[in-house]
Motif scaffolding. Sequence first.
Motif, PDB file in Angstrom:
ATOM      1  N   SER A   1      -6.645  -1.163 -41.862  1.00  0.00           N
ATOM      2  CA  SER A   1      -7.066   0.225 -42.037  1.00  0.00           C
ATOM      3  C   SER A   1      -6.621   0.792 -43.394  1.00  0.00           C
ATOM      4  O   SER A   1      -5.618   0.364 -43.959  1.00  0.00           O
ATOM      5  N   LYS A   2      -7.371   1.784 -43.853  1.00  0.00           N
ATOM      6  CA  LYS A   2      -6.989   2.426 -45.106  1.00  0.00           C
ATOM      7  C   LYS A   2      -5.667   3.195 -44.959  1.00  0.00           C
ATOM      8  O   LYS A   2      -5.048   3.573 -45.946  1.00  0.00           O
ATOM      9  N   ALA A   3      -5.232   3.371 -43.716  1.00  0.00           N
ATOM     10  CA  ALA A   3      -3.921   4.008 -43.488  1.00  0.00           C
ATOM     11  C   ALA A   3      -2.821   3.220 -44.203  1.00  0.00           C
ATOM     12  O   ALA A   3      -1.810   3.774 -44.613  1.00  0.00           O
ATOM     13  N   PHE A   4      -3.018   1.906 -44.344  1.00  0.00           N
ATOM     14  CA  PHE A   4      -2.019   1.079 -45.017  1.00  0.00           C
ATOM     15  C   PHE A   4      -2.588   0.513 -46.311  1.00  0.00           C
ATOM     16  O   PHE A   4      -2.288  -0.624 -46.702  1.00  0.00           O
ATOM     17  N   GLY A   5      -3.479   1.276 -46.910  1.00  0.00           N
ATOM     18  CA  GLY A   5      -4.075   0.869 -48.186  1.00  0.00           C
ATOM     19  C   GLY A   5      -4.924  -0.382 -48.062  1.00  0.00           C
ATOM     20  O   GLY A   5      -5.090  -1.129 -49.025  1.00  0.00           O
TER      21      GLY A   5
ATOM     22  N   GLU B   1      -9.029   6.218 -39.311  1.00  0.00           N
ATOM     23  CA  GLU B   1     -10.370   5.796 -38.879  1.00  0.00           C
ATOM     24  C   GLU B   1     -11.168   6.978 -38.316  1.00  0.00           C
ATOM     25  O   GLU B   1     -12.269   6.787 -37.793  1.00  0.00           O
ATOM     26  N   GLY B   2     -10.596   8.158 -38.380  1.00  0.00           N
ATOM     27  CA  GLY B   2     -11.312   9.358 -37.928  1.00  0.00           C
ATOM     28  C   GLY B   2     -11.474   9.415 -36.419  1.00  0.00           C
ATOM     29  O   GLY B   2     -12.409  10.040 -35.905  1.00  0.00           O
ATOM     30  N   ILE B   3     -10.576   8.754 -35.696  1.00  0.00           N
ATOM     31  CA  ILE B   3     -10.680   8.762 -34.233  1.00  0.00           C
ATOM     32  C   ILE B   3      -9.810   9.890 -33.686  1.00  0.00           C
ATOM     33  O   ILE B   3      -8.587   9.889 -33.855  1.00  0.00           O
ATOM     34  N   SER B   4     -10.482  10.854 -33.042  1.00  0.00           N
ATOM     35  CA  SER B   4      -9.743  12.011 -32.549  1.00  0.00           C
ATOM     36  C   SER B   4      -9.268  11.715 -31.128  1.00  0.00           C
ATOM     37  O   SER B   4      -9.970  11.100 -30.339  1.00  0.00           O
ATOM     38  N   LEU B   5      -8.077  12.169 -30.818  1.00  0.00           N
ATOM     39  CA  LEU B   5      -7.541  11.874 -29.490  1.00  0.00           C
ATOM     40  C   LEU B   5      -7.421  13.118 -28.641  1.00  0.00           C
ATOM     41  O   LEU B   5      -7.041  13.050 -27.494  1.00  0.00           O
TER      42      LEU B   5
ATOM     43  N   ARG C   1       2.426   3.755 -36.035  1.00  0.00           N
ATOM     44  CA  ARG C   1       1.422   2.989 -36.798  1.00  0.00           C
ATOM     45  C   ARG C   1       0.054   3.110 -36.154  1.00  0.00           C
ATOM     46  O   ARG C   1      -0.951   3.255 -36.838  1.00  0.00           O
ATOM     47  N   LEU C   2       0.013   3.065 -34.830  1.00  0.00           N
ATOM     48  CA  LEU C   2      -1.278   3.214 -34.146  1.00  0.00           C
ATOM     49  C   LEU C   2      -1.888   4.579 -34.473  1.00  0.00           C
ATOM     50  O   LEU C   2      -3.073   4.687 -34.799  1.00  0.00           O
ATOM     51  N   LEU C   3      -1.071   5.626 -34.419  1.00  0.00           N
ATOM     52  CA  LEU C   3      -1.601   6.974 -34.688  1.00  0.00           C
ATOM     53  C   LEU C   3      -2.090   7.095 -36.130  1.00  0.00           C
ATOM     54  O   LEU C   3      -3.095   7.759 -36.388  1.00  0.00           O
ATOM     55  N   LEU C   4      -1.391   6.446 -37.060  1.00  0.00           N
ATOM     56  CA  LEU C   4      -1.833   6.477 -38.463  1.00  0.00           C
ATOM     57  C   LEU C   4      -3.204   5.814 -38.601  1.00  0.00           C
ATOM     58  O   LEU C   4      -4.083   6.331 -39.289  1.00  0.00           O
ATOM     59  N   VAL C   5      -3.367   4.684 -37.933  1.00  0.00           N
ATOM     60  CA  VAL C   5      -4.655   3.981 -38.006  1.00  0.00           C
ATOM     61  C   VAL C   5      -5.754   4.846 -37.388  1.00  0.00           C
ATOM     62  O   VAL C   5      -6.820   5.024 -37.973  1.00  0.00           O
TER      63      VAL C   5
ATOM     64  N   PRO D   1      12.472   4.483 -45.362  1.00  0.00           N
ATOM     65  CA  PRO D   1      11.304   5.132 -44.767  1.00  0.00           C
ATOM     66  C   PRO D   1      10.094   5.106 -45.705  1.00  0.00           C
ATOM     67  O   PRO D   1      10.227   5.269 -46.918  1.00  0.00           O
ATOM     68  N   GLN D   2       8.954   4.858 -45.153  1.00  0.00           N
ATOM     69  CA  GLN D   2       7.666   4.922 -45.861  1.00  0.00           C
ATOM     70  C   GLN D   2       6.587   5.056 -44.787  1.00  0.00           C
ATOM     71  O   GLN D   2       6.925   5.094 -43.607  1.00  0.00           O
ATOM     72  N   ALA D   3       5.307   5.090 -45.218  1.00  0.00           N
ATOM     73  CA  ALA D   3       4.242   5.278 -44.224  1.00  0.00           C
ATOM     74  C   ALA D   3       4.338   4.179 -43.166  1.00  0.00           C
ATOM     75  O   ALA D   3       4.363   2.997 -43.492  1.00  0.00           O
TER      76      ALA D   3
END
Length: 459
Positions: free
Chosen positions: A305-309, A352-356, A344-348, A148-150
């Motif tokens: 995305s910075k979500a994955f560095g 990216e500061g996209i609120s759902l 992964r989509l939610l992490l991105v 497990p990891q991000a």
Amino acid sequence: MVPCNCALVDFFRQGFFFGKNVKRVLGGIKMKYQRPKGTTDIIPGESERWQSVESRARKLFNKYRYNEIRTPIFENFEVFSRTSGETSDIVTKEMYDFFDKGERHITLRPEGTAGVVRAYVENKLYGPEIQKPFKTFYMGPMFRYERPQAGRLREFHQIGVEAFGVDNPALDVEVMSMAVELLRSFGLKNLKLAINTLGDIESRNNYRNALVEYLEPFEEQLSADSKERLHKNPLRVLDSKDQNDQKIVEGAPDILDYLTPAAQEHFTNVKMLLDTLEIPYEIDSNMVRGLDYYNHTIFEIMSDSKAFGGKWTTVCAGGRYNGLVEQLGGPETPGIGFGLGVERLLLVLEAEGISLVGDSGLDVYVVGIGDKTLAGTMKLVHEIRQAGYSAERDYLERKPKGQFKAASRLDAKYTLTVGEEELISGKANLKDMGTGKEIVINLTDVQSNFDKVLENFNS
Ligand code: ATP
Ligand code: MG
């Protein structure tokens, strides 16, 4: 009588199995009830984001006329072992498989396609009366024994589509365009669609030989996994995550030089149709995908995305799998699909500061004054809900001040305040919590015409 160590039994009864506390001390070790490694709890506050992604996907699939399929979360082991490929990561390392009480070899599904294909065959969805292409989508949990990891879990979720019965490149492009549209609809910009073709069996065999010839001189330098795959399934070596393997692979021959004319034509049309729809793409001729069943078009949608560095990471992946239906006992049927990793989509989206979170706020909080309002407030809350609005009330016998505080914490748009007197007179105060505006309304209107009450209030 079964002899027993009663002190020990007592200890377990009182302290372990029937204990009220989650934490217990057992021989000096603190035992905790924790979720299994690599799993998550999707709790309220978070689940709204999931619902938002899922409902957007449903709407989109509906536009493209894909209908939902729900297959079992576990399948017979062979459904995956026969299809994913004996040397794939999934089969060699990641399967959650076990023997059930009837000695059946069972696997928690590691991916969606094989189960859908099994269901397609079993339910004879290839029948003459069924429209072609047969288009379907799924969403749900998948299981892989991974580190497990991000963005990499042991239980994760995929949203996927499958389309059967048509070999036309228009379908390849429809499937890709749907995935791109879904991701773009969230406002994601930095996306890369990478495509490749694995050609037909003949193309692949020609390429396989050329690849083995190229890799053999590097055999000793390859990772243990790749060494094993070199002769069993050399294309797999292209998919290696080992850095040294990746360097070696850089100089490998290009599959695009080994395509038969038919495979070449299919790929040319896919590219032409992507151009027609003005969908940008990159060709990555080293891409092979992690599962053996693919052929012809394969694709990945990646995000840096910075979500994955900032490293390009695949969020959605898919391809054509002509032959898979036959492998699971059905007639010769082409197919194509994709799977998108929801975590992964939610992490991105988060990075990216996209609120759902949509407008899921509370419409009306009914404030009850005094202990004679129990039934009155209950009835009003019920009527407001029946009228199609969300409503809450106090359950803790709080004073009006506490109830108003609760209303603001819940971000209620309105409060409706009733005491004994209001219940008798049938009139009560409705207040807009945002503007502070208040009016007196007839309580009978709540049941019969609450839409009108709010309309008058806001006019
Ligand atoms: P990777 O190369 O990252 O291991 P994969 O090739 O194994 O991915 P696929 O089998 O193509 O992945 O699955 C499609 C998508 O599902 C991936 O692009 C990813 O978004 C998601 N996914 C796959 N494995 C996991 C996992 N263990 N945890 C979370 N998401 C995952
Ligand atoms: Mg993987």
